[in-house]
Design a protein around this motif. Sequence first.
Motif, PDB file in Angstrom:
ATOM      1  N   UNK A  52       6.279   0.620   2.120  1.00 33.19           N
ATOM      2  CA  UNK A  52       5.355   1.586   1.534  1.00 33.19           C
ATOM      3  C   UNK A  52       5.727   2.973   2.016  1.00 33.19           C
ATOM      4  N   UNK A  53       6.196   3.800   1.108  1.00 35.96           N
ATOM      5  CA  UNK A  53       6.645   5.150   1.439  1.00 35.96           C
ATOM      6  C   UNK A  53       5.549   5.971   2.102  1.00 35.96           C
ATOM      7  N   UNK A  54       4.338   5.875   1.617  1.00 35.22           N
ATOM      8  CA  UNK A  54       3.241   6.683   2.139  1.00 35.22           C
ATOM      9  C   UNK A  54       2.813   6.296   3.529  1.00 35.22           C
ATOM     10  N   UNK A  55       3.306   5.159   4.048  1.00 41.84           N
ATOM     11  CA  UNK A  55       2.917   4.703   5.374  1.00 41.84           C
ATOM     12  C   UNK A  55       3.750   5.357   6.463  1.00 41.84           C
ATOM     13  N   UNK A  56       4.792   6.039   6.100  1.00 36.98           N
ATOM     14  CA  UNK A  56       5.666   6.686   7.080  1.00 36.98           C
ATOM     15  C   UNK A  56       5.138   8.084   7.361  1.00 36.98           C
ATOM     16  N   UNK A  57       5.065   8.493   8.614  1.00 37.46           N
ATOM     17  CA  UNK A  57       4.574   9.839   8.903  1.00 37.46           C
ATOM     18  C   UNK A  57       5.532  10.893   8.385  1.00 37.46           C
ATOM     19  N   UNK A  58       4.987  11.976   7.889  1.00 38.60           N
ATOM     20  CA  UNK A  58       5.813  13.054   7.358  1.00 38.60           C
ATOM     21  C   UNK A  58       6.458  13.826   8.494  1.00 38.60           C
ATOM     22  N   UNK A  59       7.737  14.160   8.307  1.00 39.88           N
ATOM     23  CA  UNK A  59       8.446  14.942   9.304  1.00 39.88           C
ATOM     24  C   UNK A  59       8.358  16.432   9.007  1.00 39.88           C
ATOM     25  N   UNK A  60       7.878  16.801   7.823  1.00 38.79           N
ATOM     26  CA  UNK A  60       7.692  18.200   7.483  1.00 38.79           C
ATOM     27  C   UNK A  60       8.986  18.970   7.298  1.00 38.79           C
ATOM     28  N   UNK A  71       0.846  -1.198   0.000  1.00 33.88           N
ATOM     29  CA  UNK A  71       0.000   0.000   0.000  1.00 33.88           C
ATOM     30  C   UNK A  71       0.876   1.240   0.000  1.00 33.88           C
ATOM     31  N   UNK A  72       0.694   2.116  -0.967  1.00 30.26           N
ATOM     32  CA  UNK A  72       1.493   3.335  -1.061  1.00 30.26           C
ATOM     33  C   UNK A  72       2.648   3.162  -2.030  1.00 30.26           C
ATOM     34  N   UNK A  73       3.430   4.186  -2.185  1.00 25.95           N
ATOM     35  CA  UNK A  73       4.577   4.181  -3.089  1.00 25.95           C
ATOM     36  C   UNK A  73       5.662   3.278  -2.527  1.00 25.95           C
ATOM     37  N   UNK A  74       6.127   2.319  -3.312  1.00 32.61           N
ATOM     38  CA  UNK A  74       7.154   1.376  -2.871  1.00 32.61           C
ATOM     39  C   UNK A  74       8.517   2.051  -2.822  1.00 32.61           C
TER      40      UNK A  74
END
Length: 181
Positions: free
Chosen positions: A95-103, A56-59
């Motif tokens: 999945x790249x999109x599963x990691x929370x954004x650090x901003x 799920x999300x960008x690999x």
Amino acid sequence: MANGTHKWVWALLPALLAAGAAAQAQQYDRYRDDGYNDGPVRCESIKGRTQQCPIEGRARLVRQLSGTQCIEGDNWGQARNGVWVTRGCRAEFVAEGRRPSHGNGNGWGNNGGGWGNGGRGQVISCDSNDNRMRRCNVSIRREARLIRQTSRSACVEGRTWGWNRDGVWVNGGCRAEFEIR
């Protein structure tokens, strides 16, 4: 004496196997500790055949397992509901999109950010020659994304390439083309 040695080896074998399993578990737990909800997905091209694996999300390739270099866009890539590998590429992906954004603009956790919507950003090449660190200065407003790896050395974001608002950096022999937005 040989019989005593065999007993010692058989007594030690379970401990060695448990240590190996613990090391493998630590490897997978590292991704959870870094904010990924799921551990890596192993996807393997056996006998050169194409294989698709759900994710799920960008690999994001996090560990190459094969002797064959895994090059995004060449022998692995993003599929509609996962990742595909072919021609001997065997690797682990998260999945790249599963990691929370650090901003902080480092490119992690951006769940695609509108990539593939038909509008391309600026494309630049950045090459680490002789395994040396190189910085390619370019103004980045939103994101940078690896679109084509041109090296045999693996390009893994956060390890052999990355970005901030002032440009892209590469290291360890990573050579690639990046889309800048």
